[in-house]
Design an enzyme around this catalytic site. Sequence first.
Site, PDB file in Angstrom:
ATOM      1  CB  SER A   8      79.737  17.214 121.489  1.00  0.00           C
ATOM      2  OG  SER A   8      78.434  17.037 120.964  1.00  0.00           O
ATOM      3  CG  HIS A  33      77.923  18.253 125.536  1.00  0.00           C
ATOM      4  ND1 HIS A  33      77.581  19.121 126.553  1.00  0.00           N
ATOM      5  CD2 HIS A  33      77.260  18.691 124.438  1.00  0.00           C
ATOM      6  CE1 HIS A  33      76.756  20.038 126.100  1.00  0.00           C
ATOM      7  NE2 HIS A  33      76.529  19.787 124.809  1.00  0.00           N
ATOM      8  CG  ASP A  35      74.791  18.450 121.677  1.00  0.00           C
ATOM      9  OD1 ASP A  35      74.623  19.354 122.505  1.00  0.00           O
ATOM     10  OD2 ASP A  35      75.871  18.250 121.096  1.00  0.00           O
ATOM     11  CG  MET A  37      69.714  18.790 118.835  1.00  0.00           C
ATOM     12  SD  MET A  37      70.668  19.086 117.334  1.00  0.00           S
ATOM     13  CE  MET A  37      72.306  19.307 118.025  1.00  0.00           C
ATOM     14  CG  HIS A  66      72.895  21.380 125.365  1.00  0.00           C
ATOM     15  ND1 HIS A  66      73.651  21.881 124.316  1.00  0.00           N
ATOM     16  CD2 HIS A  66      71.977  22.343 125.646  1.00  0.00           C
ATOM     17  CE1 HIS A  66      73.198  23.082 123.992  1.00  0.00           C
ATOM     18  NE2 HIS A  66      72.180  23.373 124.784  1.00  0.00           N
ATOM     19  CG  MET A  68      70.139  22.423 122.226  1.00  0.00           C
ATOM     20  SD  MET A  68      71.424  22.308 120.964  1.00  0.00           S
ATOM     21  CE  MET A  68      72.099  20.699 121.396  1.00  0.00           C
ATOM     22  CG  MET A 137      74.375  27.489 122.781  1.00  0.00           C
ATOM     23  SD  MET A 137      75.134  25.837 122.765  1.00  0.00           S
ATOM     24  CE  MET A 137      75.362  25.559 120.997  1.00  0.00           C
ATOM     25  N   GLY A 142      72.218  23.268 116.636  1.00  0.00           N
ATOM     26  CA  GLY A 142      71.477  22.429 115.701  1.00  0.00           C
ATOM     27  C   GLY A 142      72.342  21.462 114.937  1.00  0.00           C
ATOM     28  CG  PHE A 143      73.106  21.271 111.783  1.00  0.00           C
ATOM     29  CD1 PHE A 143      72.693  20.063 111.247  1.00  0.00           C
ATOM     30  CD2 PHE A 143      72.240  22.348 111.737  1.00  0.00           C
ATOM     31  CE1 PHE A 143      71.437  19.937 110.675  1.00  0.00           C
ATOM     32  CE2 PHE A 143      70.983  22.241 111.165  1.00  0.00           C
ATOM     33  CZ  PHE A 143      70.574  21.022 110.636  1.00  0.00           C
ATOM     34  N   GLY A 144      76.662  19.997 114.291  1.00  0.00           N
ATOM     35  CA  GLY A 144      78.064  20.005 114.660  1.00  0.00           C
ATOM     36  C   GLY A 144      78.915  20.553 113.532  1.00  0.00           C
ATOM     37  N   GLY A 145      80.173  20.816 113.846  1.00  0.00           N
ATOM     38  CA  GLY A 145      81.130  21.226 112.824  1.00  0.00           C
ATOM     39  C   GLY A 145      81.037  22.666 112.372  1.00  0.00           C
ATOM     40  CG  ASP A 175      78.274  22.897 122.505  1.00  0.00           C
ATOM     41  OD1 ASP A 175      79.049  22.591 121.583  1.00  0.00           O
ATOM     42  OD2 ASP A 175      77.201  22.293 122.714  1.00  0.00           O
ATOM     43  N   GLY A 197      83.243  18.606 119.785  1.00  0.00           N
ATOM     44  CA  GLY A 197      82.680  17.454 119.095  1.00  0.00           C
ATOM     45  C   GLY A 197      83.532  16.980 117.946  1.00  0.00           C
TER      46      GLY A 197
END
Length: 225
Positions: A8, A33, A35, A37, A66, A68, A137, A142-145, A175, A197
């Site tokens: 990602s 990938h 993202d 948003m 993707h 979102m 999901m 909304g956020f990585g990590g 994901d 990611g």
Amino acid sequence: MKYYIAPSLLSADFGKLAEEVRSVEKAGADLLHVDVMDGRFVPNITVGPIVVKAIKKYASIPLDVHLMIVEPEKYIDAFAEAGADIITIHAEATSHLQRAVARIRDLGKKAGVSLNPSTPLSAVEWVMRDIDMVLVMSVNPGFGGQTFIQASLSKIERLSAQLRREKLDVDIQVDGGIKVDNVGKVASAGANVIVAGSEVFGSPDYGETIRLMRENIQAALGGQA
């Protein structure tokens, strides 16, 4: 079944995005990938068609985009024109899901539908024959990590069983919170498209991380991947 690793770009260094794209491709990624948003469907804002078009110039592997965003049907054409190869929209984000996925396919792109952690599989069952992929999901988007939500495993298992019963050739993508040490469980549950990611872009060696992920998928599946 073919297994895909899709790093990602949300976790990439955007200050050197072209270099990151080339590096992760060289490391063995199957898909990129992306993202998207909008700050409304999820509490974050990332990129739009202009950035996707820029990424496409440097990418030689497919772009897995993707969305979102709310009312994704308004932007499908723009992302298709920008170079998306796969376009995934959220079941929760549109009132006309079948119409939207049909438009994606009319444009010659692969169509995916994504489900948030609390959204039941029933939200996608009536378009299952119209799509190429379901994205489960495993974090709240909304956020990585973020940390992998364990309940996602049973959701993947139920989806995989349903696809087998109905003899549908639909990929299962996952994901959120995917790591080297849990990717085997995710693949065993039935997923074959793995988004990662921070695990990839946060590592000192992208190639080694991707290699370990593949190795753990193989081990979990008894060498059948």
